[in-house]
Design a protein around this motif. Structure first.
Motif, mmCIF file in Angstrom:
data_model
loop_
_atom_site.group_PDB
_atom_site.id
_atom_site.type_symbol
_atom_site.label_atom_id
_atom_site.label_comp_id
_atom_site.label_asym_id
_atom_site.label_seq_id
_atom_site.Cartn_x
_atom_site.Cartn_y
_atom_site.Cartn_z
ATOM 1 N N ASP A 165 -9.710 11.698 6.752
ATOM 2 C CA ASP A 165 -8.495 12.498 6.597
ATOM 3 C C ASP A 165 -7.311 11.697 6.073
ATOM 4 O OD1 ASP A 165 -8.387 10.999 8.920
ATOM 5 O OD2 ASP A 165 -7.239 12.478 10.033
ATOM 6 N N ILE A 166 -7.537 10.451 5.644
ATOM 7 C CA ILE A 166 -6.448 9.607 5.162
ATOM 8 C C ILE A 166 -6.774 9.095 3.764
ATOM 9 C CG2 ILE A 166 -5.171 7.456 5.526
ATOM 10 C CD1 ILE A 166 -5.595 7.792 8.520
ATOM 11 N N GLU A 167 -5.818 9.233 2.846
ATOM 12 C CA GLU A 167 -5.980 8.735 1.478
ATOM 13 C C GLU A 167 -4.834 7.791 1.146
ATOM 14 O OE1 GLU A 167 -6.088 10.325 -3.169
ATOM 15 O OE2 GLU A 167 -5.533 11.682 -1.540
ATOM 16 N N VAL A 168 -5.157 6.557 0.789
ATOM 17 C CA VAL A 168 -4.143 5.598 0.354
ATOM 18 C C VAL A 168 -3.838 5.890 -1.117
ATOM 19 C CG1 VAL A 168 -3.575 3.170 -0.012
ATOM 20 C CG2 VAL A 168 -4.918 3.846 1.989
ATOM 21 N N VAL A 169 -2.609 6.329 -1.394
ATOM 22 C CA VAL A 169 -2.268 6.760 -2.757
ATOM 23 C C VAL A 169 -1.524 5.691 -3.547
ATOM 24 C CG1 VAL A 169 -2.246 9.207 -2.176
ATOM 25 C CG2 VAL A 169 -0.148 7.864 -1.908
ATOM 26 N N GLY A 170 -1.121 4.611 -2.880
ATOM 27 C CA GLY A 170 -0.412 3.577 -3.620
ATOM 28 C C GLY A 170 0.008 2.422 -2.744
ATOM 29 N N GLU A 171 0.519 1.360 -3.411
ATOM 30 C CA GLU A 171 0.982 0.164 -2.719
ATOM 31 C C GLU A 171 2.283 -0.303 -3.346
ATOM 32 O OE1 GLU A 171 -1.898 -2.952 -2.683
ATOM 33 O OE2 GLU A 171 -3.595 -1.607 -2.202
ATOM 34 N N ALA A 172 3.056 -1.077 -2.568
ATOM 35 C CA ALA A 172 4.273 -1.704 -3.070
ATOM 36 C C ALA A 172 4.466 -3.022 -2.334
ATOM 37 C CB ALA A 172 5.481 -0.792 -2.867
ATOM 38 N N SER A 173 5.121 -3.987 -2.995
ATOM 39 C CA SER A 173 5.248 -5.329 -2.430
ATOM 40 C C SER A 173 6.637 -5.641 -1.889
ATOM 41 C CB SER A 173 4.871 -6.380 -3.484
ATOM 42 O OG SER A 173 5.708 -6.265 -4.622
ATOM 43 N N GLU A 176 12.344 -2.177 -2.482
ATOM 44 C CA GLU A 176 12.802 -1.468 -3.676
ATOM 45 C C GLU A 176 11.647 -0.762 -4.370
ATOM 46 O OE1 GLU A 176 15.312 -2.339 -7.825
ATOM 47 O OE2 GLU A 176 14.923 -3.955 -6.397
ATOM 48 N N GLU A 177 10.544 -1.487 -4.541
ATOM 49 C CA GLU A 177 9.367 -0.881 -5.151
ATOM 50 C C GLU A 177 8.800 0.213 -4.261
ATOM 51 O OE1 GLU A 177 4.953 -2.114 -6.941
ATOM 52 O OE2 GLU A 177 6.079 -3.545 -5.722
ATOM 53 N N GLY A 178 8.897 0.001 -2.946
ATOM 54 C CA GLY A 178 8.411 1.014 -2.003
ATOM 55 C C GLY A 178 9.146 2.325 -2.139
ATOM 56 N N VAL A 179 10.469 2.254 -2.284
ATOM 57 C CA VAL A 179 11.269 3.474 -2.470
ATOM 58 C C VAL A 179 10.869 4.174 -3.763
ATOM 59 C CG1 VAL A 179 13.592 4.362 -2.897
ATOM 60 C CG2 VAL A 179 13.215 2.665 -1.093
ATOM 61 N N ALA A 180 10.742 3.392 -4.841
ATOM 62 C CA ALA A 180 10.373 3.973 -6.133
ATOM 63 C C ALA A 180 9.003 4.647 -6.070
ATOM 64 C CB ALA A 180 10.374 2.892 -7.213
ATOM 65 N N ARG A 181 8.048 3.997 -5.431
ATOM 66 C CA ARG A 181 6.703 4.563 -5.309
ATOM 67 C C ARG A 181 6.695 5.793 -4.401
ATOM 68 N NH1 ARG A 181 2.759 3.955 -8.510
ATOM 69 N NH2 ARG A 181 1.107 3.292 -7.094
ATOM 70 N N ALA A 182 7.511 5.763 -3.348
ATOM 71 C CA ALA A 182 7.591 6.916 -2.451
ATOM 72 C C ALA A 182 8.175 8.123 -3.165
ATOM 73 C CB ALA A 182 8.432 6.571 -1.220
ATOM 74 N N GLU A 183 9.136 7.883 -4.041
ATOM 75 C CA GLU A 183 9.714 8.978 -4.820
ATOM 76 C C GLU A 183 8.711 9.500 -5.851
ATOM 77 O OE1 GLU A 183 13.328 10.474 -4.908
ATOM 78 O OE2 GLU A 183 12.309 10.137 -2.997
ATOM 79 N N GLU A 184 7.931 8.590 -6.417
ATOM 80 C CA GLU A 184 6.942 8.975 -7.439
ATOM 81 C C GLU A 184 5.753 9.702 -6.822
ATOM 82 O OE1 GLU A 184 3.636 6.741 -10.308
ATOM 83 O OE2 GLU A 184 5.170 5.571 -9.271
ATOM 84 N N LEU A 185 5.239 9.176 -5.722
ATOM 85 C CA LEU A 185 3.980 9.680 -5.153
ATOM 86 C C LEU A 185 4.175 10.723 -4.061
ATOM 87 C CD1 LEU A 185 2.230 6.200 -4.879
ATOM 88 C CD2 LEU A 185 1.789 7.958 -6.611
ATOM 89 N N ARG A 186 5.361 10.743 -3.445
ATOM 90 C CA ARG A 186 5.667 11.681 -2.348
ATOM 91 C C ARG A 186 4.584 11.654 -1.266
ATOM 92 N NH1 ARG A 186 10.913 12.644 -3.049
ATOM 93 N NH2 ARG A 186 10.871 14.713 -2.070
ATOM 94 N N PRO A 187 4.304 10.497 -0.690
ATOM 95 C CA PRO A 187 3.262 10.415 0.340
ATOM 96 C C PRO A 187 3.704 11.094 1.630
ATOM 97 C CG PRO A 187 4.491 8.376 0.265
ATOM 98 C CD PRO A 187 4.986 9.206 -0.888
#
Length: 209
Positions: free
Chosen positions: A25-33, A36-47
Motif C-alpha cells: 500500500d506504499i509507493e515511493v514516488v521520489g527522493e530529494a537530498s 529546498e529540493e524536497g519542497v520542489a519535489r513535494a510541489e511537483e509530485l504532491r505525495p
C-alpha cells in the motif's frame, strides 16, 4: 499511498526505498537530498506523506516544513531523526510536522507510522509531547475553552485521542465535511495553527481525559 523521501544521505534514502517498495500500500514516488529540493519535489509530485530528515545542508527540514505550510501543500510530513536531535523535533512539530520517528526505528513500525499520519493521526512520542507541553503554558488559546461549543469540545477530545476526521465523523455520526468545519472553528477560536497544537492544548486543559 505515495511517499517522498527527503534525506541528504543517499544510503539512508536507498534503505528506506528498498523497504517501503515491498509494502503493497506504499509507493515511493521520489527522493530529494535537501529541504529546498524536497519542497520542489513535494510541489511537483504532491505525495501523501513526506519522510523528512531534520538536519540537512542548506535548507533543513524545519525550513522545508515552513515553506510547505506557506504553499498550503497537503502532504503529511513525518520527521525521521536521531534520538540526539530530539531538541530539534519540537520546532519541527511547531512548524507543522505530523509526527516523528527515530532513524533506527523497526521497519514495520516505520510503515505503521506512515499509515498513521496518512490517516490523519498525530504521531508523538511521550518525551516529545512532554517537552512541547512544558515549554509554555500553551502556544495559544490560553483560557479560551469556554468559547468552544459542546460539539467542538467532543471533536477536540477525539483529536487529542489521535483520531482522523474520518474516525471522528464515524464516532459522532457526522459527515467528514462537518467535522472539518468543526476542526477549523476550533483552531480559529483557540488561535492554534494545526491539529498537533490542538491535541497538545486539549491534553494541557484536561479535555479528552
Amino acid at each position: 499511498m505515495s511517499v517522498l523521501l527527503v534525506d541528504d544521505h543517499q544510503v539512508v534514502r536507498r534503505g528506506l526505498r528498498t523497504f517501503l517498495e515491498v509494502q503493497e500500500d506504499i509507493e515511493v514516488v521520489g527522493e530529494a537530498s535537501d529541504g529546498e529540493e524536497g519542497v520542489a519535489r513535494a510541489e511537483e509530485l504532491r505525495p501523501d506523506v513526506v519522510l523528512m530528515d531534520v538536519k540537512m545542508p542548506g535548507a533543513d527540514g524545519i525550513d522545508a516544513l515552513r515553506k510547505l505550510r506557506e504553499l498550503d501543500n497537503p502532504a503529511r510530513v513525518l520527521i525521521v531523526t536521531s534520538f540526539t536531535e530530539q531538541r530539534t523535533v519540537v520546532p519541527a512539530l511547531r512548524a507543522g510536522a505530523a509526527g516523528y520517528v527515530y532513524k533506527d526505528v523497526d521497519p514495520e513500525a516505520l510503515a505503521g507510522a506512515i499509515r498513521s499520519v496518512y490517516a490523519g493521526h498525530v504521531l508523538l512520542q511521550p518525551e516529545v509531547a512532554g517537552a512541547l507541553l512544558s515549554q509554555e503554558e500553551t502556544h495559544g488559546g490560553h483560557g479560551r475553552s469556554g468559547t468552544l461549543t459542546d460539539r467542538e469540545r467532543e471533536v477536540l477530545a477525539l483529536i487529542a485521542d489521535g483520531r482522523s476526521n474520518r474516525e471522528i465523523a464515524r464516532a459522532l455520526v457526522l459527515s467528514e465535511k462537518t467535522v472539518k468545519t468543526h476542526v477549523s472553528n476550533i483552531l480559529m477560536k483557540l488561535d492554534l495553527s494545526d491539529r498537533t497544537q490542538a491535541a497538545l492544548w486539549a491534553v494541557r486543559h484536561g479535555i479528552g481525559d
